[in-house]
Enzyme design. Sequence first.
Site, PDB file in Angstrom:
ATOM      1  N   CYS A 131       8.759  38.311   2.921  1.00 29.45           N
ATOM      2  CA  CYS A 131       8.473  37.071   2.245  1.00 29.45           C
ATOM      3  C   CYS A 131       9.622  36.109   2.993  1.00 29.45           C
ATOM      4  O   CYS A 131      10.596  36.377   2.848  1.00 29.45           O
ATOM      5  CB  CYS A 131       8.978  37.340   0.735  1.00 29.45           C
ATOM      6  SG  CYS A 131       8.964  35.879  -0.305  1.00 29.45           S
ATOM      7  N   TYR A 186       0.289  28.481   3.648  1.00 27.98           N
ATOM      8  CA  TYR A 186      -0.378  29.248   2.624  1.00 27.98           C
ATOM      9  C   TYR A 186      -1.624  28.417   2.269  1.00 27.98           C
ATOM     10  O   TYR A 186      -2.665  28.984   1.780  1.00 27.98           O
ATOM     11  CB  TYR A 186       0.644  29.345   1.439  1.00 27.98           C
ATOM     12  CG  TYR A 186       1.599  30.556   1.909  1.00 27.98           C
ATOM     13  CD1 TYR A 186       1.338  31.710   1.163  1.00 27.98           C
ATOM     14  CD2 TYR A 186       2.775  30.193   2.456  1.00 27.98           C
ATOM     15  CE1 TYR A 186       2.122  32.778   1.375  1.00 27.98           C
ATOM     16  CE2 TYR A 186       3.715  31.375   2.670  1.00 27.98           C
ATOM     17  CZ  TYR A 186       3.312  32.638   2.206  1.00 27.98           C
ATOM     18  OH  TYR A 186       4.132  33.632   2.405  1.00 27.98           O
TER      19      TYR A 186
END
Length: 341
Positions: A66, A208
Amino acid sequence: MISSCSRFIVTRSFSSKMARSALDEMTESGAFNRTPSTFRNFISKDKTSQFPAESGRYHLYISYACPWASRCLSFVKLKGLDKAISYTAVKPIWERTKESDEHFGWVFPSSTEEPGAEPDPLNGAKSIRELYELASSNYMGKYTVPVLWDKKLKTIVSNESAEIIRMFNTEFNDIAENADLDLYPSHMQALIDEVNEWIYDTINNGVYKCGFAKKQGPYDEAVEKLFDALDKCEETLSKQRYICGNTLTEADVRLFVTLIRFDEVYTVHFKCNKKQLREYPNLFNYTKDIYQIPGMSSTVNMAHIKKHYYGSHPSINPFGIIPVGPGVDYSSPHDRERFGS
């Protein structure tokens, strides 16, 4: 909004269906829309505060995969807080977090089965979700990393990486080994905030928006903004060593965590393939420069990064096949010293 547990402040974004992972955060137009973090408390150097800065009191739960969690770990390394703040990494591939529903998310290994990941040493939790449920019995948001945990009060202090890194930058200076390093100096804060804003929207979150788009229009818009922003960075870095000048700041760490994943993941998995990072000479050497700062390379676990992205998004990569390349060597020489520091 105050949670039923008075130890922390919780703000929530309600919808008919609560987002439990990034894959749930889609608008009707097919665009990706990230919801805000929920635990927003602040550790303070003030010893009388609810969450005082103390060595050994706080624990950081991360995923090496992440980018938001990785920037928090980067601050631990850069500030020399390894001895003051412990941390644990979860497994890279999402798994079912509870038998009673269909949620998949971050889980801990039961042993050392996954190199780089460890069982939860504090609560014996099986998943990050369990930590949220320990902290708030009626929690309804996402189960994200990073999680900054208070060992004394047994609760979550914060899950907002942008605020966690600010805590690490200033509030632990009495115990930080690199206390003199200020990654958010007062005379540069306005510039850093401005740079952070457009980098977050177009690059950090922009990849994203490209990868999770479900319609052509939102993808086309996001990918154009992404590469316009990368072009802007390339031009800026042709004139100075770092993104806000010739001084390393938090803006560099925030940009780096996306760039280090770009060629290995985002160009393929998120369809950000107009250009590779290696085609930007200044950006590529800049990424190597940041990677080679003492401590930073230890925050990059490319095996975890690739396993997570290619293995946790079946709607994008249904067979979970991990591409073999490109295996970029970020420890190779760069030319950024020409600007000094």
